[in-house]
Design a protein around this motif. Structure first.
Motif, short mmCIF file in Angstrom:
data_model
loop_
_atom_site.label_atom_id
_atom_site.label_comp_id
_atom_site.label_asym_id
_atom_site.label_seq_id
_atom_site.Cartn_x
_atom_site.Cartn_y
_atom_site.Cartn_z
N PHE A 13 0.80 -1.22 0.00
CA PHE A 13 0.00 0.00 0.00
C PHE A 13 0.84 1.28 0.00
CE2 PHE A 13 -2.90 -3.24 1.58
CZ PHE A 13 -3.98 -3.02 0.75
N ASN A 14 2.11 1.18 -0.37
CA ASN A 14 2.94 2.37 -0.50
C ASN A 14 2.41 3.23 -1.64
OD1 ASN A 14 5.13 4.10 -0.01
ND2 ASN A 14 6.33 3.09 -1.60
N ASN A 15 2.15 4.49 -1.36
CA ASN A 15 1.63 5.44 -2.34
C ASN A 15 0.27 5.05 -2.91
OD1 ASN A 15 3.82 7.25 -2.13
ND2 ASN A 15 5.04 5.91 -3.44
N VAL A 16 -0.56 4.42 -2.08
CA VAL A 16 -1.88 3.95 -2.51
C VAL A 16 -2.91 4.30 -1.44
CG1 VAL A 16 -3.26 1.88 -2.94
CG2 VAL A 16 -0.95 2.03 -3.84
N SER A 17 -4.07 4.75 -1.89
CA SER A 17 -5.26 4.81 -1.03
C SER A 17 -6.34 4.00 -1.72
CB SER A 17 -5.76 6.25 -0.85
OG SER A 17 -4.90 7.01 -0.05
N ILE A 18 -7.12 3.29 -0.94
CA ILE A 18 -8.24 2.56 -1.50
C ILE A 18 -9.40 2.72 -0.53
CG2 ILE A 18 -7.46 0.34 -0.57
CD1 ILE A 18 -8.56 -0.88 -3.28
N ILE A 19 -10.46 3.34 -1.04
CA ILE A 19 -11.60 3.73 -0.23
C ILE A 19 -12.84 3.00 -0.75
CG2 ILE A 19 -12.94 5.68 0.66
CD1 ILE A 19 -9.88 5.82 1.28
N ARG A 20 -13.60 2.44 0.17
CA ARG A 20 -14.85 1.76 -0.21
C ARG A 20 -16.04 2.61 0.23
NH1 ARG A 20 -13.90 -4.61 0.91
NH2 ARG A 20 -11.72 -4.47 1.44
N SER A 21 -17.09 2.59 -0.58
CA SER A 21 -18.31 3.27 -0.19
C SER A 21 -18.94 2.52 0.98
CB SER A 21 -19.29 3.34 -1.36
OG SER A 21 -19.71 2.04 -1.72
N ASN B 280 -20.27 -1.00 -2.56
CA ASN B 280 -20.58 -1.28 -3.97
C ASN B 280 -19.75 -0.41 -4.91
OD1 ASN B 280 -21.86 1.06 -3.29
ND2 ASN B 280 -23.84 0.51 -4.15
N THR B 281 -18.94 0.48 -4.34
CA THR B 281 -18.03 1.32 -5.13
C THR B 281 -16.68 1.36 -4.42
OG1 THR B 281 -19.87 2.71 -5.83
CG2 THR B 281 -17.66 3.61 -6.10
N ILE B 282 -15.63 1.31 -5.21
CA ILE B 282 -14.27 1.42 -4.69
C ILE B 282 -13.55 2.50 -5.48
CG2 ILE B 282 -12.02 0.27 -4.53
CD1 ILE B 282 -13.53 -2.33 -4.00
N ILE B 283 -12.83 3.34 -4.76
CA ILE B 283 -11.98 4.34 -5.40
C ILE B 283 -10.54 4.01 -5.04
CG2 ILE B 283 -11.44 6.78 -5.70
CD1 ILE B 283 -14.25 7.37 -4.50
N LEU B 284 -9.73 3.85 -6.04
CA LEU B 284 -8.32 3.56 -5.88
C LEU B 284 -7.54 4.80 -6.30
CD1 LEU B 284 -5.92 1.51 -5.52
CD2 LEU B 284 -6.20 1.00 -7.95
N TYR B 285 -6.67 5.26 -5.43
CA TYR B 285 -5.80 6.40 -5.73
C TYR B 285 -4.37 5.89 -5.79
CZ TYR B 285 -9.72 9.30 -4.11
OH TYR B 285 -10.95 9.89 -3.95
N LEU B 286 -3.68 6.24 -6.85
CA LEU B 286 -2.25 5.96 -6.96
C LEU B 286 -1.52 7.29 -6.98
CD1 LEU B 286 -2.26 3.16 -9.68
CD2 LEU B 286 -2.22 2.90 -7.21
N TYR B 287 -0.55 7.42 -6.11
CA TYR B 287 0.19 8.67 -5.97
C TYR B 287 1.52 8.57 -6.69
CZ TYR B 287 -3.23 9.44 -2.33
OH TYR B 287 -4.41 9.59 -1.64
N ASN B 288 1.83 9.63 -7.40
CA ASN B 288 3.09 9.75 -8.11
C ASN B 288 3.63 11.13 -7.76
OD1 ASN B 288 5.21 9.71 -9.85
ND2 ASN B 288 4.00 9.44 -11.71
N GLY B 289 4.40 11.20 -6.68
CA GLY B 289 4.82 12.49 -6.17
C GLY B 289 3.61 13.24 -5.65
N ASP C 143 -17.03 -0.30 -9.84
CA ASP C 143 -18.30 -0.78 -9.30
C ASP C 143 -18.03 -2.20 -8.82
OD1 ASP C 143 -19.80 1.48 -9.79
OD2 ASP C 143 -20.51 0.78 -11.74
N VAL C 144 -18.70 -2.58 -7.73
CA VAL C 144 -18.55 -3.92 -7.19
C VAL C 144 -19.91 -4.60 -7.24
CG1 VAL C 144 -17.84 -5.29 -5.20
CG2 VAL C 144 -16.76 -3.08 -5.61
N ASP C 145 -19.95 -5.75 -7.90
CA ASP C 145 -21.18 -6.52 -7.97
C ASP C 145 -20.83 -7.99 -7.71
OD1 ASP C 145 -23.86 -7.20 -8.37
OD2 ASP C 145 -23.59 -7.43 -10.54
N LYS C 146 -21.36 -8.52 -6.61
CA LYS C 146 -21.10 -9.90 -6.20
C LYS C 146 -19.61 -10.19 -6.11
CE LYS C 146 -25.41 -11.37 -8.23
NZ LYS C 146 -26.09 -12.06 -9.29
N GLY C 147 -18.86 -9.22 -5.58
CA GLY C 147 -17.43 -9.39 -5.38
C GLY C 147 -16.58 -9.15 -6.62
#
Length: 177
Positions: free
Chosen positions: A42-50, A54-63, A72-76
């Motif tokens: 998880f270095n330089n990463v955020s991952i947030i779930r609603s 049913n929704t996931i936001i992935l952030y990748l940091y570059n500086g 979107d998440v449906d049945k995994g």
């Protein structure tokens, strides 16, 4: 003799309270035990779930740049719905492989999060010296601080003194902290 029996409930209460204060849930403890894996993953990463997960936001940091990926998440199963890849040329070299690579990356991270009952992982406080914050479904969290000297904000410093220190880099907090 009656005095001794009257004190037993007080002693039991104090022991239970002290035990509860020092308790760390099994999932934060397992993350702490495997901390090098989590730092790498998880270095330089955020991952947030609603809230409904049913929704996931992935952030990748570059500086200072941050790229967002919405799923979107449906049945995994994850479906990539929106991307921003402007700063990830090194990570995703070919456009046709981009979606597959980001899906595999997100699925790997979500699987690890599910294994350890993690709700979210945040990298948002890095500019304040907090390298990573791991939020658990149990309302507990772990903070990873690569270098405590980078924490300059007085409020963060006060907060760190109030919560449980696991080692020089990791801190544990509960909803009550």
């Amino acid at each position: 003799m009656k005095r001794v029996y009257k004190r037993i409930p007080i002693v039991i209460f104090v022991l239970c309270f002290v035990s509860a204060c020092n308790h760390i849930d099994k999932y934060p403890l397992k993350v702490f035990e495997n901390r090098s894996v989590f730092i790498d993953e998880f270095n330089n990463v955020s991952i947030i779930r609603s809230r409904g997960k049913n929704t996931i936001i992935l952030y990748l940091y570059n500086g200072v740049n941050k790229n967002q990926f919405f799923f979107d998440v449906d049945k995994g199963k994850l479906t990539l719905t929106q991307t921003s890849k402007k700063n990830n040329e090194k990570l995703f070299k070919e456009d046709e492989l981009f979606e597959k690579q980001i899906m595999l990356l997100a699925e790997r991270k979500v699987k690890l999060m599910d294994k350890y009952n993690i709700r979210d992982v945040s990298h948002e406080f890095q500019n304040q010296g907090i390298s990573m914050k791991v939020y658990f479904n149990s309302l507990e969290s772990l903070l990873y601080i690569k270098d405590i000297a980078n924490v300059k904000n007085i409020e963060w410093l006060r907060h760190l003194k109030k919560i449980k220190k696991l080692d020089e880099h990791w801190f544990y907090e509960t909803e009550q902290s």
